[in-house]
Scaffold this motif. Structure first.
Motif, PDB file in Angstrom:
ATOM      1  N   LEU A 194     -27.650  64.878  44.348  1.00  0.00           N
ATOM      2  CA  LEU A 194     -27.501  63.695  45.203  1.00  0.00           C
ATOM      3  C   LEU A 194     -28.633  63.539  46.219  1.00  0.00           C
ATOM      4  O   LEU A 194     -28.780  62.494  46.846  1.00  0.00           O
ATOM      5  CB  LEU A 194     -26.159  63.765  45.944  1.00  0.00           C
ATOM      6  N   ARG A 195     -29.411  64.587  46.369  1.00  0.00           N
ATOM      7  CA  ARG A 195     -30.475  64.570  47.377  1.00  0.00           C
ATOM      8  C   ARG A 195     -31.419  63.377  47.165  1.00  0.00           C
ATOM      9  O   ARG A 195     -31.870  63.119  46.055  1.00  0.00           O
ATOM     10  CB  ARG A 195     -31.252  65.879  47.341  1.00  0.00           C
ATOM     11  N   GLY A 196     -31.668  62.640  48.280  1.00  0.00           N
ATOM     12  CA  GLY A 196     -32.601  61.519  48.220  1.00  0.00           C
ATOM     13  C   GLY A 196     -31.995  60.227  47.690  1.00  0.00           C
ATOM     14  O   GLY A 196     -32.633  59.173  47.735  1.00  0.00           O
ATOM     15  N   SER A 267     -24.685  42.653  42.856  1.00  0.00           N
ATOM     16  CA  SER A 267     -25.777  43.616  42.698  1.00  0.00           C
ATOM     17  C   SER A 267     -25.588  44.580  41.531  1.00  0.00           C
ATOM     18  O   SER A 267     -26.534  45.240  41.110  1.00  0.00           O
ATOM     19  CB  SER A 267     -25.909  44.448  43.981  1.00  0.00           C
ATOM     20  N   GLY A 268     -24.352  44.684  41.058  1.00  0.00           N
ATOM     21  CA  GLY A 268     -24.066  45.655  39.996  1.00  0.00           C
ATOM     22  C   GLY A 268     -23.937  47.087  40.494  1.00  0.00           C
ATOM     23  O   GLY A 268     -23.762  48.016  39.702  1.00  0.00           O
ATOM     24  N   ILE A 269     -23.988  47.272  41.793  1.00  0.00           N
ATOM     25  CA  ILE A 269     -23.837  48.629  42.350  1.00  0.00           C
ATOM     26  C   ILE A 269     -22.339  48.939  42.474  1.00  0.00           C
ATOM     27  O   ILE A 269     -21.585  48.120  42.996  1.00  0.00           O
ATOM     28  CB  ILE A 269     -24.497  48.712  43.752  1.00  0.00           C
ATOM     29  N   PRO A 270     -21.889  50.100  41.996  1.00  0.00           N
ATOM     30  CA  PRO A 270     -20.446  50.377  42.056  1.00  0.00           C
ATOM     31  C   PRO A 270     -19.939  50.628  43.473  1.00  0.00           C
ATOM     32  O   PRO A 270     -20.658  51.164  44.314  1.00  0.00           O
ATOM     33  CB  PRO A 270     -20.301  51.650  41.202  1.00  0.00           C
ATOM     34  N   LEU A 298     -19.089  60.871  44.250  1.00  0.00           N
ATOM     35  CA  LEU A 298     -20.490  60.459  44.423  1.00  0.00           C
ATOM     36  C   LEU A 298     -21.308  60.791  43.183  1.00  0.00           C
ATOM     37  O   LEU A 298     -22.181  60.022  42.755  1.00  0.00           O
ATOM     38  CB  LEU A 298     -21.105  61.132  45.655  1.00  0.00           C
ATOM     39  N   LYS A 299     -21.043  61.949  42.606  1.00  0.00           N
ATOM     40  CA  LYS A 299     -21.791  62.328  41.404  1.00  0.00           C
ATOM     41  C   LYS A 299     -21.428  61.436  40.219  1.00  0.00           C
ATOM     42  O   LYS A 299     -22.271  61.139  39.368  1.00  0.00           O
ATOM     43  CB  LYS A 299     -21.527  63.805  41.061  1.00  0.00           C
ATOM     44  N   GLY A 300     -20.167  60.979  40.196  1.00  0.00           N
ATOM     45  CA  GLY A 300     -19.721  60.122  39.106  1.00  0.00           C
ATOM     46  C   GLY A 300     -20.285  58.720  39.172  1.00  0.00           C
ATOM     47  O   GLY A 300     -20.305  57.999  38.180  1.00  0.00           O
ATOM     48  N   ALA A 301     -20.716  58.315  40.360  1.00  0.00           N
ATOM     49  CA  ALA A 301     -21.217  56.938  40.527  1.00  0.00           C
ATOM     50  C   ALA A 301     -22.700  56.872  40.220  1.00  0.00           C
ATOM     51  O   ALA A 301     -23.426  57.815  40.484  1.00  0.00           O
ATOM     52  CB  ALA A 301     -20.991  56.500  41.979  1.00  0.00           C
ATOM     53  N   SER A 302     -23.118  55.789  39.636  1.00  0.00           N
ATOM     54  CA  SER A 302     -24.574  55.518  39.519  1.00  0.00           C
ATOM     55  C   SER A 302     -24.749  54.238  38.717  1.00  0.00           C
ATOM     56  O   SER A 302     -23.832  53.795  38.049  1.00  0.00           O
ATOM     57  CB  SER A 302     -25.345  56.641  38.859  1.00  0.00           C
TER      58      SER A 302
END
Ligand SMILES: [Zn+2]
Length: 302
Positions: A194-196, A267-270, A298-302
């Motif tokens: 998740l860094r950055g 935006s298509g951002i979850p 958080l890791k599941g989102a992208s």
């Protein structure tokens, strides 16, 4: 039974102490579910804990209602966040119902944020900046290092308030610390990916989490802290994030989903609803699982 009582406390149902017990427990009034959970960890069977709020409530806006006055009346320790987070209700409760032993600067009064390094401390704040917290961002509970600091402070106070049981508190603290340090080491591995990464936040509730994770918030849905999202502000956010690789729009369980959904549609951002505190989703039923769930989502989102 303890588990049930604890769940009731987390749900915001006030749990009253057993009448005239031969072994009086230490009554801890916790303003937020994370501190109630921590009080259970360190106090174990020796404490009765009331959580003044639950994870579905916005702690900035709570009423000093009679049930809270009743809970405050029997408090031996008041464990809250401080830094003005509870400014609208805690001072009233303390004044109307708090014993001399839990008033500001006494042994029974713990403001967790006094013991950690606060982010976003302001030199000068005025109303034009929105509902800001001049002493710094109070939402300290999502840096796991802060939880350990507060655990140590709480144990110290319990030693003083209930000396007869100091050894028990010391043992509980050791058990918790061991467990917590192991979890923190495990999270170090989990968080690397998740860094950055960038997120849009709803309110500035996530500063400590994002700093711990090395993540960046590129915009807030609130135009100013505590001011609800407006159409024109959301349009501006949409423009500002255009072309940026934003991983998620993150929000707490008590925040209004409409603005986040609007931005997500455009935006298509979850949208990712994180637990924020203990009880913030079905899996986040203790302090460790709050962080486990936060990392998983958080890791599941992208
Ligand atoms: Zn706030």
């Amino acid at each position: 039974m303890r588990k049930l009582l604890y769940l009731m406390a987390v749900m915001g149902v006030l749990v009253t102490a057993a009448p005239s017990s031969a072994f009086a427990k230490v009554n801890i009034f916790a303003c937020e579910p994370e501190w109630a959970a921590l009080a259970h960890e360190i106090g174990g069977d020796l404490v009765d804990v009331t959580s003044a709020t639950n994870a579905r409530q916005d702690v900035h806006h709570i009423r000093a209602k009679p049930s809270l006055l009743a809970a405050m009346r029997k408090a031996d320790i008041v464990l809250c966040t401080g830094a003005s987070l509870e400014i609208g209700w805690l001072p009233i409760l303390l004044k109307k119902a708090g014993s001399p032993d839990v008033q500001p600067e006494t042994m029974g009064w713990i403001m967790a944020s006094d013991y950690v390094e606060k982010l976003e401390v302001m030199q000068k704040a005025d109303r034009s900046m929105g509902h800001v917290h001049p002493e710094g961002n109070p939402h300290i509970q999502l840096d796991p290092a802060n939880i350990q600091i507060v655990a140590d402070v709480l144990a110290d106070r319990l030693f003083m308030v209930d000396r007869d049981n100091a050894q028990n508190y010391s043992r509980n603290l050791n058990v918790f610390t061991k467990k917590w340090l192991a979890a923190m080491a495990r999270w170090e591995g989990d968080k690397a990916v998740l860094r950055g990464e960038k997120v849009v936040v709803y309110h500035k509730s996530w500063a400590y989490l994002l700093k711990w994770l090395g993540m960046v918030d590129v915009a807030s849905l609130e135009p100013k802290p505590g001011i609800p999202p407006t159409a024109s502000h959301l349009e501006a956010v949409l423009v500002a994030i255009d072309g940026q690789d934003v991983r998620a729009i993150i929000m707490a369980p008590f925040e209004n989903e409409d603005a986040a959904k609007w931005l997500s549609d455009k935006s298509g951002i979850p949208v990712v609803q994180l637990p924020f505190t203990v009880g913030g989703n079905d899996n986040a039923d203790d302090l460790i699982s709050v962080f486990d769930e936060t990392l998983r989502l958080l890791k599941g989102a992208s």
